[in-house]
Design a protein around this motif. Structure first.
Motif, PDB file in Angstrom:
ATOM      1  N   ARG A 144      30.061 -22.379  13.218  1.00 45.35           N
ATOM      2  CA  ARG A 144      30.727 -20.403  13.096  1.00 45.35           C
ATOM      3  C   ARG A 144      32.464 -20.279  14.175  1.00 45.35           C
ATOM      4  O   ARG A 144      32.243 -21.020  15.510  1.00 45.35           O
ATOM      5  CB  ARG A 144      29.811 -19.573  13.674  1.00 45.35           C
ATOM      6  N   SER A 191      30.158 -22.225  17.947  1.00 50.53           N
ATOM      7  CA  SER A 191      30.484 -21.843  18.045  1.00 50.53           C
ATOM      8  C   SER A 191      31.845 -21.894  17.974  1.00 50.53           C
ATOM      9  O   SER A 191      32.136 -22.288  19.322  1.00 50.53           O
ATOM     10  CB  SER A 191      30.823 -20.342  18.613  1.00 50.53           C
ATOM     11  N   ARG A 237      32.315 -18.272   7.372  1.00 57.43           N
ATOM     12  CA  ARG A 237      31.443 -17.367   8.201  1.00 57.43           C
ATOM     13  C   ARG A 237      33.306 -17.326   9.472  1.00 57.43           C
ATOM     14  O   ARG A 237      32.868 -18.420  10.395  1.00 57.43           O
ATOM     15  CB  ARG A 237      30.566 -18.639   9.129  1.00 57.43           C
ATOM     16  N   CYS A 238      33.323 -16.935   9.214  1.00 55.41           N
ATOM     17  CA  CYS A 238      34.547 -16.226   9.936  1.00 55.41           C
ATOM     18  C   CYS A 238      34.579 -14.664  10.321  1.00 55.41           C
ATOM     19  O   CYS A 238      34.602 -13.846   9.709  1.00 55.41           O
ATOM     20  CB  CYS A 238      36.518 -16.624   9.461  1.00 55.41           C
ATOM     21  N   TRP A 239      35.341 -14.806  11.219  1.00 50.52           N
ATOM     22  CA  TRP A 239      34.855 -13.907  12.437  1.00 50.52           C
ATOM     23  C   TRP A 239      35.955 -13.120  12.910  1.00 50.52           C
ATOM     24  O   TRP A 239      36.968 -14.005  13.713  1.00 50.52           O
ATOM     25  CB  TRP A 239      33.760 -12.906  12.936  1.00 50.52           C
ATOM     26  N   LEU A 298      35.438 -18.048  14.876  1.00 45.06           N
ATOM     27  CA  LEU A 298      35.463 -16.672  16.073  1.00 45.06           C
ATOM     28  C   LEU A 298      36.970 -16.675  15.553  1.00 45.06           C
ATOM     29  O   LEU A 298      37.716 -17.611  16.591  1.00 45.06           O
ATOM     30  CB  LEU A 298      34.924 -16.384  16.322  1.00 45.06           C
ATOM     31  N   SER A 334      30.375 -14.252   1.700  1.00 40.78           N
ATOM     32  CA  SER A 334      29.250 -14.862   1.742  1.00 40.78           C
ATOM     33  C   SER A 334      29.493 -16.647   3.137  1.00 40.78           C
ATOM     34  O   SER A 334      28.701 -16.117   3.651  1.00 40.78           O
ATOM     35  CB  SER A 334      27.898 -14.091   1.738  1.00 40.78           C
ATOM     36  N   SER A 335      29.929 -16.609   1.759  1.00 45.08           N
ATOM     37  CA  SER A 335      29.872 -18.718   3.043  1.00 45.08           C
ATOM     38  C   SER A 335      30.952 -18.482   3.603  1.00 45.08           C
ATOM     39  O   SER A 335      30.942 -19.772   4.743  1.00 45.08           O
ATOM     40  CB  SER A 335      30.084 -19.258   1.706  1.00 45.08           C
ATOM     41  N   GLU A 372      29.410 -26.717   7.801  1.00 48.22           N
ATOM     42  CA  GLU A 372      28.384 -26.489   7.858  1.00 48.22           C
ATOM     43  C   GLU A 372      27.523 -26.889   9.214  1.00 48.22           C
ATOM     44  O   GLU A 372      28.073 -27.336  10.511  1.00 48.22           O
ATOM     45  CB  GLU A 372      27.520 -27.650   6.905  1.00 48.22           C
ATOM     46  N   VAL A 381      35.527 -23.787   6.944  1.00 51.52           N
ATOM     47  CA  VAL A 381      34.346 -23.841   7.164  1.00 51.52           C
ATOM     48  C   VAL A 381      33.567 -23.900   5.718  1.00 51.52           C
ATOM     49  O   VAL A 381      32.363 -24.271   5.305  1.00 51.52           O
ATOM     50  CB  VAL A 381      34.441 -22.104   7.941  1.00 51.52           C
ATOM     51  N   MET A 397      23.721 -23.284  16.160  1.00 52.91           N
ATOM     52  CA  MET A 397      24.446 -23.483  15.640  1.00 52.91           C
ATOM     53  C   MET A 397      26.502 -23.786  16.551  1.00 52.91           C
ATOM     54  O   MET A 397      25.508 -22.857  17.418  1.00 52.91           O
ATOM     55  CB  MET A 397      25.068 -22.072  14.835  1.00 52.91           C
TER      56      MET A 397
END
Length: 67
Positions: free
Chosen positions: A35, A3, A61-63, A37, A58-59, A32, A26, A1
């Motif tokens: 991730r 990032s 992927r952002c934090w 951030l 949940s699909s 795909e 995303v 993956m």
């Protein structure tokens, strides 16, 4: 993956355009396995994720990372 970290609160049109772009990315085929951030003030970024209808998805992927 892979990032990618983005400064979500820097720039002329931040944070709205930065967060929207991250969410769109995303959700796309290109996003795909990536991730994203989002770096910056958690409350500001969270509000933008709500505006993008991406909070709790949940699909996405952002934090949120607070410096």
């Amino acid at each position: 993956m892979i990032s990618i970290a983005l400064d979500a609160v820097g720039g002329d049109h931040a944070p709205a355009q930065i967060v929207r772009g991250a969410v769109d990315f995303v959700r796309s085929e290109l996003g795909e396995g990536v991730r994203v951030l989002l770096v910056g003030d958690a409350q500001i970024i969270a509000a933008e994720l709500v505006a993008c209808d991406a909070d709790g998805d949940s699909s996405i992927r952002c934090w949120i990372i607070c410096p």
